[in-house]
Design a protein around this motif. Structure first.
Motif, PDB file in Angstrom:
ATOM      1  N   ASN A 156       0.807  -1.211   0.000  1.00  0.00           N
ATOM      2  CA  ASN A 156       0.000   0.000   0.000  1.00  0.00           C
ATOM      3  C   ASN A 156       0.843   1.264   0.000  1.00  0.00           C
ATOM      4  N   ALA A 157       1.991   1.196   0.646  1.00  0.00           N
ATOM      5  CA  ALA A 157       2.796   2.395   0.824  1.00  0.00           C
ATOM      6  C   ALA A 157       3.247   2.985  -0.509  1.00  0.00           C
ATOM      7  N   LEU A 203      -3.980   4.317 -12.177  1.00  0.00           N
ATOM      8  CA  LEU A 203      -4.168   5.518 -11.367  1.00  0.00           C
ATOM      9  C   LEU A 203      -3.954   5.158  -9.905  1.00  0.00           C
ATOM     10  N   VAL A 204      -3.255   6.031  -9.165  1.00  0.00           N
ATOM     11  CA  VAL A 204      -3.057   5.806  -7.741  1.00  0.00           C
ATOM     12  C   VAL A 204      -3.259   7.114  -6.993  1.00  0.00           C
ATOM     13  N   LEU A 205      -3.677   6.993  -5.744  1.00  0.00           N
ATOM     14  CA  LEU A 205      -3.799   8.130  -4.830  1.00  0.00           C
ATOM     15  C   LEU A 205      -2.798   7.886  -3.704  1.00  0.00           C
ATOM     16  N   PRO A 206      -1.613   8.495  -3.771  1.00  0.00           N
ATOM     17  CA  PRO A 206      -0.524   8.179  -2.840  1.00  0.00           C
ATOM     18  C   PRO A 206      -0.898   8.251  -1.373  1.00  0.00           C
ATOM     19  N   GLY A 207      -1.797   9.122  -1.001  1.00  0.00           N
ATOM     20  CA  GLY A 207      -2.133   9.272   0.410  1.00  0.00           C
ATOM     21  C   GLY A 207      -3.224   8.345   0.898  1.00  0.00           C
ATOM     22  N   SER A 210      -5.584   1.162   0.626  1.00  0.00           N
ATOM     23  CA  SER A 210      -6.642   0.274   0.132  1.00  0.00           C
ATOM     24  C   SER A 210      -6.569  -1.034   0.913  1.00  0.00           C
ATOM     25  N   PRO A 211      -7.060  -1.022   2.171  1.00  0.00           N
ATOM     26  CA  PRO A 211      -6.924  -2.212   3.007  1.00  0.00           C
ATOM     27  C   PRO A 211      -7.772  -3.361   2.495  1.00  0.00           C
ATOM     28  N   GLY A 212      -7.319  -4.563   2.778  1.00  0.00           N
ATOM     29  CA  GLY A 212      -8.063  -5.752   2.400  1.00  0.00           C
ATOM     30  C   GLY A 212      -7.365  -6.963   2.998  1.00  0.00           C
ATOM     31  N   PRO A 213      -8.072  -8.063   3.192  1.00  0.00           N
ATOM     32  CA  PRO A 213      -7.473  -9.241   3.837  1.00  0.00           C
ATOM     33  C   PRO A 213      -6.493 -10.001   2.955  1.00  0.00           C
ATOM     34  N   TYR A 214      -6.478  -9.699   1.644  1.00  0.00           N
ATOM     35  CA  TYR A 214      -5.639 -10.479   0.729  1.00  0.00           C
ATOM     36  C   TYR A 214      -4.556  -9.600   0.100  1.00  0.00           C
ATOM     37  N   GLN A 215      -3.706  -9.012   0.914  1.00  0.00           N
ATOM     38  CA  GLN A 215      -2.601  -8.210   0.407  1.00  0.00           C
ATOM     39  C   GLN A 215      -1.412  -9.095   0.025  1.00  0.00           C
ATOM     40  N   GLU A 216      -1.409 -10.343   0.477  1.00  0.00           N
ATOM     41  CA  GLU A 216      -0.313 -11.266   0.166  1.00  0.00           C
ATOM     42  C   GLU A 216      -0.863 -12.679   0.109  1.00  0.00           C
ATOM     43  N   MET A 217      -0.441 -13.451  -0.886  1.00  0.00           N
ATOM     44  CA  MET A 217      -0.854 -14.846  -0.975  1.00  0.00           C
ATOM     45  C   MET A 217      -0.062 -15.570  -2.055  1.00  0.00           C
ATOM     46  N   ILE A 218      -0.135 -16.887  -2.009  1.00  0.00           N
ATOM     47  CA  ILE A 218       0.308 -17.716  -3.133  1.00  0.00           C
ATOM     48  C   ILE A 218      -0.959 -18.120  -3.878  1.00  0.00           C
ATOM     49  N   ASP A 232      -6.835   2.556  -6.202  1.00  0.00           N
ATOM     50  CA  ASP A 232      -7.396   2.952  -4.917  1.00  0.00           C
ATOM     51  C   ASP A 232      -8.903   3.173  -4.972  1.00  0.00           C
ATOM     52  N   ASN A 233      -9.515   2.758  -6.070  1.00  0.00           N
ATOM     53  CA  ASN A 233     -10.979   2.829  -6.211  1.00  0.00           C
ATOM     54  C   ASN A 233     -11.486   1.562  -6.900  1.00  0.00           C
TER      55      ASN A 233
END
Length: 276
Positions: A156-157, A203-207, A210-218, A232-233
């Motif tokens: 996200n950063a 498109l990104v909004l740097p500030g 976009s939280p979500g439970p699947y930020q990392e997976m195989i 971010d939308n």
């Protein structure tokens, strides 16, 4: 089973075929016999009155080829869709009418959606239409960013995708200027992202996070991790997980029209654009 246009077309083809067969096997024989009798009738009755085709049979015979052609085209070749949201901006805008290649990933039986012939698999960077896993009656469109076996991390950063430990390169293009229904994205950062051999804009909004439970997976076998280009939308695999192969509809490849009343109607420059 989804009660959609494909289901309706299958029913119309089936009913029309049954009416045509019933006429061919039973009614037509009676009409021919009646015509033969009328031709010998000394009273001079009009033969055309005895061989008139019933209205229902006439309609079935007339529309059966139309229903069948539309069903075959829609099920096995191309299917039109309309983009209702801005989750794929700037690649796809609200009001875009697109065509989807139905055989890119194999031939499927209509209604049952069972794959009968394998033609290929989605690759990183493909823009795909699929049935939303949480409500398969609803079609979604997103971009494939990870394929089966990939280890994917979304940071996200810096809004960067890492696949198998490697960051997917991004290049800053400039500040996005939205139009019509997408004008709310004016001011977002526009970047060029490279996924394997596919380059596309995001498109990104740097500030914004976009939280979500699947930020990392195989990514599991026969499943795909998809994201919207409007990072971010977009509610995508970061929120509800991966897309299974059985839910794929096809690959989006062409914009044949754009109609956005908030932008004055038809956007002529978008007509005939390829989807990359």
């Amino acid at each position: 089973m989804n009660w959609d246009l494909a289901t309706l077309l299958v029913l119309l083809v089936g009913v029309s075929t049954l009416i045509w067969l019933y006429d061919k096997l039973f009614l037509e024989r009676k009409r021919l016999a009646a015509q033969a009798n009328a031709s010998k009738n000394a009273a001079g009755l009009d033969p055309s009155e005895t061989v008139r085709v019933p209205l229902m049979v006439d309609l079935a015979r007339s529309f059966l080829p139309v229903f069948l052609i539309v069903l075959l085209l829609r099920s096995f070749l191309v299917e039109p869709f309309r983009i209702p949201s801005g989750s794929m901006m700037p690649t796809l805008l609200i009001g875009d009418f697109i065509l989807v290649n139905k055989f890119s990933y194999g031939f499927r039986l209509p209604v049952l959606n069972t794959k009968v012939i394998e033609m290929g698999k989605p690759q990183r960077g493909d823009v795909v239409v699929f049935r939303y896993p949480e409500d398969t009656a609803v079609p979604f469109i997103k971009r494939v960013v990870a394929i089966p076996g990939d280890h994917i991390v979304y940071h996200n950063a810096n809004k960067t995708i890492y696949i198998n430990g490697e960051p997917m390169p991004q290049e800053y293009i400039g500040t996005y200027q939205g139009v019509g229904s997408g004008s709310n994205m004016t001011g977002a950062e526009q970047r060029l992202e490279k996924l394997s051999d596919v380059q596309h804009e995001i498109l990104v909004l740097p500030g914004r996070l976009s939280p979500g439970p699947y930020q990392e997976m195989i990514v599991p076998p026969d499943e795909y991790f998809v994201l919207g280009d409007n990072r971010d939308n977009s509610r995508d695999s970061r929120f509800w997980g991966t897309v299974h192969d059985e839910h794929l509809i096809g690959k989006a490849f062409f914009i044949w029209m754009n109609w956005d009343s908030a932008n004055g109607g038809i956007s002529w420059p978008r007509l005939g654009m390829r989807i990359e």
